[in-house]
Design an enzyme around this catalytic site. Structure first.
Site, PDB file in Angstrom:
ATOM      1  N   GLY A 171       4.178 -38.123 -29.364  1.00 28.88           N
ATOM      2  CA  GLY A 171       4.051 -39.089 -30.603  1.00 28.88           C
ATOM      3  C   GLY A 171       2.981 -40.022 -30.464  1.00 28.88           C
ATOM      4  N   GLY A 172       3.214 -41.073 -31.274  1.00 28.73           N
ATOM      5  CA  GLY A 172       2.156 -42.080 -31.120  1.00 28.73           C
ATOM      6  C   GLY A 172       1.751 -42.636 -29.746  1.00 28.73           C
ATOM      7  N   GLY A 406     -34.615 -29.726 -27.290  1.00 34.39           N
ATOM      8  CA  GLY A 406     -33.945 -30.738 -27.498  1.00 34.39           C
ATOM      9  C   GLY A 406     -32.892 -31.456 -26.261  1.00 34.39           C
ATOM     10  N   ALA A 407     -32.505 -30.285 -25.462  1.00 28.36           N
ATOM     11  CA  ALA A 407     -31.864 -30.702 -24.226  1.00 28.36           C
ATOM     12  C   ALA A 407     -32.477 -31.298 -23.287  1.00 28.36           C
ATOM     13  CB  ALA A 407     -31.200 -29.254 -23.719  1.00 28.36           C
TER      14      ALA A 407
HETATM   15  C1  HXC Z   1      16.242 -43.948 -26.990  1.00 24.55           C
HETATM   16  C2  HXC Z   1      15.875 -42.436 -25.673  1.00 24.55           C
HETATM   17  C3  HXC Z   1      14.812 -41.892 -26.036  1.00 24.55           C
HETATM   18  C4  HXC Z   1      14.430 -42.487 -27.155  1.00 24.55           C
HETATM   19  C5  HXC Z   1      15.082 -40.523 -24.600  1.00 24.55           C
HETATM   20  N1  HXC Z   1      16.216 -41.499 -24.579  1.00 24.55           N
HETATM   21  N2  HXC Z   1      14.306 -40.660 -25.717  1.00 24.55           N
HETATM   22  N3  HXC Z   1      16.695 -43.357 -25.948  1.00 24.55           N
HETATM   23  N4  HXC Z   1      14.780 -43.803 -27.750  1.00 24.55           N
HETATM   24  N5  HXC Z   1      13.096 -42.342 -27.653  1.00 24.55           N
HETATM   25  C6  HXC Z   1      17.352 -41.674 -23.735  1.00 24.55           C
HETATM   26  C7  HXC Z   1      18.567 -40.521 -24.020  1.00 24.55           C
HETATM   27  O1  HXC Z   1      19.359 -40.641 -25.087  1.00 24.55           O
HETATM   28  C8  HXC Z   1      19.093 -40.379 -22.704  1.00 24.55           C
HETATM   29  O2  HXC Z   1      19.888 -41.441 -22.470  1.00 24.55           O
HETATM   30  C9  HXC Z   1      17.921 -40.627 -21.744  1.00 24.55           C
HETATM   31  O3  HXC Z   1      17.220 -41.338 -22.431  1.00 24.55           O
HETATM   32  C10 HXC Z   1      17.401 -39.551 -21.000  1.00 24.55           C
HETATM   33  O4  HXC Z   1      17.075 -38.483 -22.271  1.00 24.55           O
HETATM   34  P1  HXC Z   1      17.412 -37.091 -22.214  1.00 24.55           P
HETATM   35  O5  HXC Z   1      17.209 -36.566 -23.468  1.00 24.55           O
HETATM   36  O6  HXC Z   1      18.785 -36.920 -21.458  1.00 24.55           O
HETATM   37  O7  HXC Z   1      16.366 -36.613 -20.978  1.00 24.55           O
HETATM   38  P2  HXC Z   1      15.488 -35.081 -20.970  1.00 24.55           P
HETATM   39  O8  HXC Z   1      16.496 -33.966 -21.294  1.00 24.55           O
HETATM   40  O9  HXC Z   1      14.860 -35.068 -19.842  1.00 24.55           O
HETATM   41  O10 HXC Z   1      14.424 -35.166 -22.161  1.00 24.55           O
HETATM   42  C11 HXC Z   1      13.450 -36.041 -22.409  1.00 24.55           C
HETATM   43  C12 HXC Z   1      12.960 -36.047 -23.651  1.00 24.55           C
HETATM   44  C13 HXC Z   1      14.074 -36.384 -24.810  1.00 24.55           C
HETATM   45  C14 HXC Z   1      12.103 -34.582 -24.211  1.00 24.55           C
HETATM   46  C15 HXC Z   1      11.952 -37.149 -23.780  1.00 24.55           C
HETATM   47  O11 HXC Z   1      14.866 -37.349 -24.145  1.00 24.55           O
HETATM   48  C16 HXC Z   1      13.476 -36.607 -26.426  1.00 24.55           C
HETATM   49  O12 HXC Z   1      12.987 -35.635 -27.039  1.00 24.55           O
HETATM   50  N6  HXC Z   1      13.561 -37.948 -26.699  1.00 24.55           N
HETATM   51  C17 HXC Z   1      13.229 -38.310 -27.848  1.00 24.55           C
HETATM   52  C18 HXC Z   1      11.728 -38.170 -28.140  1.00 24.55           C
HETATM   53  C19 HXC Z   1      11.270 -38.681 -29.482  1.00 24.55           C
HETATM   54  O13 HXC Z   1      11.581 -37.963 -30.470  1.00 24.55           O
HETATM   55  N7  HXC Z   1      10.802 -39.930 -29.444  1.00 24.55           N
HETATM   56  C20 HXC Z   1      10.742 -40.863 -30.517  1.00 24.55           C
HETATM   57  C21 HXC Z   1       9.185 -40.111 -30.969  1.00 24.55           C
HETATM   58  S1  HXC Z   1       8.514 -41.197 -32.395  1.00 24.55           S
HETATM   59  P3  HXC Z   1      21.154 -41.270 -21.667  1.00 24.55           P
HETATM   60  O14 HXC Z   1      22.034 -42.709 -21.676  1.00 24.55           O
HETATM   61  O15 HXC Z   1      21.998 -40.257 -21.792  1.00 24.55           O
HETATM   62  O16 HXC Z   1      20.770 -41.449 -20.091  1.00 24.55           O
HETATM   63  C22 HXC Z   1       7.397 -42.235 -31.465  1.00 24.55           C
HETATM   64  C23 HXC Z   1       6.548 -43.076 -32.464  1.00 24.55           C
HETATM   65  C24 HXC Z   1       5.610 -43.765 -31.713  1.00 24.55           C
HETATM   66  O17 HXC Z   1       7.529 -42.433 -30.384  1.00 24.55           O
HETATM   67  C25 HXC Z   1       4.522 -44.283 -32.477  1.00 24.55           C
HETATM   68  C26 HXC Z   1       3.574 -45.222 -31.936  1.00 24.55           C
HETATM   69  C27 HXC Z   1       2.556 -45.572 -32.645  1.00 24.55           C
END
Ligand code: HXC
Length: 519
Positions: A171-172, A406-407
């Protein structure tokens, strides 16, 4: 509470902070072939040099029951230490705490070390391993990212910024690493994308794996987002240490000089024979680089991306030098969009950080065709020209063989403020290659010859005449565009002497807010 009790409490709290999200999650991290944030920092820095900051910071979120759960440090380990005795600031996201997701307080911690690094003029290394914005926090997380981005932007060209991607970066969140100078990714355990496979499938119907969408291989070879790919985290961290050894601490300092044990006057007879006599045969420009730099040591940047141009760091007489070299071994060393972009960014990095530039030229021209034109080769080539032309660091150019059209101008020619421009005796500096040239300037006559054999003989004879006039370095040397024609075996010495001479070079560009490079 007695003094000793208070000290014991401190010791306990420190131990708790070190555990991040707890032993279970640490185990999971290890099972995946990943280290914890603390382990990574310990491995990266000189032994015992790490000073951690903000380990008592916790989040301030009251949504979704988060207020009941707090981890000390809040998912990122920050501080400073040394690499080869020189100060660096570091932050490492801790995946064991809510997947290393970025909270308001995590952003504040990262911003603090970035601000400190700017204050003291030291590089920042960020180790990314995060699930992105902490979902429970909403907009404060987004604002936190933007605070980091702005600091990345303001620090650009002031202090070196290096990003390691050792896990998810999606993402971002990808934009902070993208704003830094170098990105390092590990094979199989890291990935970067703006939208993940699930969203891709929903929006476009494309089915693609995480690895194929944003793994280390993809970014190191196809997109060019990653400058380095490492087999594992240890190799990646050691590479970062090595990279830093070529760089100054900031834009006001010179890169560190090391003692040179490789004789500067070392002659390399094999260079006289290295380039094939037939100009259409390839050779490996990296053999030339290896033979002329100190101890044959070359740290290649973007090794697997746009292989028709080679970029990287070496030392000459112990001083850091950035090398840009066309690679005849790949696509005949032609300049295309990717090669131009890759080299332009490297030249600009070197110029921003006072690293002299050595350009080795063997380029048949720009890659022709609609594919390149539609992809904007005009702009991309202009980028490289702009980068060379605005660079004020010492610039030495050696034309090894072809330098056409040009290169020729783009590749750090004299008129783009090349300081010393040398050529080997087999250099060919001309508007274009013989065959193409004859077809244009003799086109009418060639068309009028009916007999095919006579036609071929005529083309052959005219091409030879053209080659005699242009396929050498002496026409350019006669105009002073080439300062000297040098014996290949003496190349190391001539380059080193040129750079020694240029150590006192002073050149500034006209005052302006900033240039408008054709991005
Ligand atoms: C809060 C999160 C989290 C998040 C993971 N966790 N991502 N908590 N916010 N964004 C937590 C889970 O709940 C879990 O907690 C622990 O971290 C580990 O995650 P798992 O899913 O068990 O790990 P894994 O299977 O290895 O998967 C990793 C992952 C997945 C692929 C990254 O967690 C995932 O898809 N996360 C969400 C990604 C996402 O959509 N992020 C937001 C994007 S938007 P526990 O308590 O069970 O250990 C964004 C905008 C930014 O980022 C913009 C900036 C300009």
């Amino acid at each position: 509470m007695s003094n000793q009790d208070k000290i014991n409490k401190l010791i306990d709290l420190r131990a708790e902070a070190k555990l991040g999200g707890g032993l279970k999650r640490i185990e999971k991290q290890h099972e995946q072939g990943k280290m914890t944030a603390h382990e990574r920092i310990e491995m990266l820095l000189d032994d015992g040099s790490f000073e951690e900051l903000d380990m008592f910071v916790t989040h301030r979120c009251h949504n979704f029951g988060l207020e009941k759960k707090k981890f000390m440090g809040d998912g990122v380990v920050t501080g400073y230490g040394t690499i080869d005795g020189r100060v660096v600031y570091v932050f490492a996201q801790d995946f064991t705490v809510w997947g290393g997701s970025l909270s308001e307080t995590m952003a504040l911690k990262i911003c603090k070390v970035m601000d400190m690094a700017m204050k003291v003029g030291a590089p920042v290394i960020g180790i990314n391993d995060s699930g992105g914005a902490r979902i429970q926090e909403g907009v404060t997380s987004l604002a936190g990212y933007a605070e980091i981005f702005e600091r990345n932007i303001l620090a650009s060209g002031v202090i070196p910024q290096i990003s390691a991607i050792f896990g998810p970066c999606a993402g971002g969140a990808v934009y902070s690493p993208a704003l830094t100078d170098f990105i390092m990714m590990t094979e199989n355990t890291s990935y970067m994308f703006v939208t993940g496979p699930k969203v891709v499938k929903t929006v476009t119907g494309e089915v693609i794996s995480i690895e194929d969408l944003g793994g280390a291989d993809v970014h190191a070879s196809k997109s060019g987002v990653a400058h380095f790919k490492a087999e594992n985290e240890e190799e990646g961290l050691m590479l970062i240490r090595k990279l830093l050894s070529y760089l100054p601490q900031n834009n006001l300092e010179e890169p560190p000089a090391v003692e040179c044990h490789d004789p500067i006057e070392r002659m390399e007879d094999s260079l006289n024979e290295l380039v094939p006599e037939n100009p259409n045969l390839p050779y490996d420009i990296k053999d030339v680089i290896d033979l002329i730099v100190d101890d044959g040591e070359f740290l290649e940047v973007h090794r697997n991306y746009a292989k028709n141009i080679v970029t990287g760091f070496c030392r000459m007489d112990g001083l850091s030098v950035g090398v840009i070299a066309n690679q005849p071994n790949y696509l005949a060393g032609v300049l295309d969009c990717a090669a131009s972009k890759k080299a332009a960014r490297f030249v600009r990095f070197c110029d921003a950080f006072n690293i002299p530039i050595l350009t080795l030229v063997d380029v048949p021209g720009f890659l022709p065709g609609s594919g390149q034109e539609y992809a904007g080769i005009i702009n991309e080539g202009a980028k490289l020209m702009f980068a060379f032309g605005e660079a004020t660091v010492p610039k030495v150019t050696v034309t090894i063989r072809k330098s056409y059209g040009g290169a020729h101008d783009v590749m750090s020619c004299k008129q783009l403020r090349g300081d010393f421009n040398y050529a080997w005796p087999n250099a060919q500096i001309a508007v274009m290659g013989a065959k193409g040239a004859i077809e244009i300037i003799e086109g009418r006559k060639i068309a009028a010859i009916e007999n095919e054999e006579e036609k071929a003989a005529y083309v052959e004879q005219k091409s030879k005449e053209y080659e005699e006039v242009f396929a050498n370095p002496y026409q350019a040397a006669a105009y002073g565009y080439i300062d000297d024609v040098i014996e290949p075996r003496n190349t190391r010495f001539r380059i080193i002497r040129a750079f020694q001479n240029l150590q006192t070079k002073r050149l500034t560009n006209p005052m302006k807010k900033h240039s408008n490079i054709p991005l």
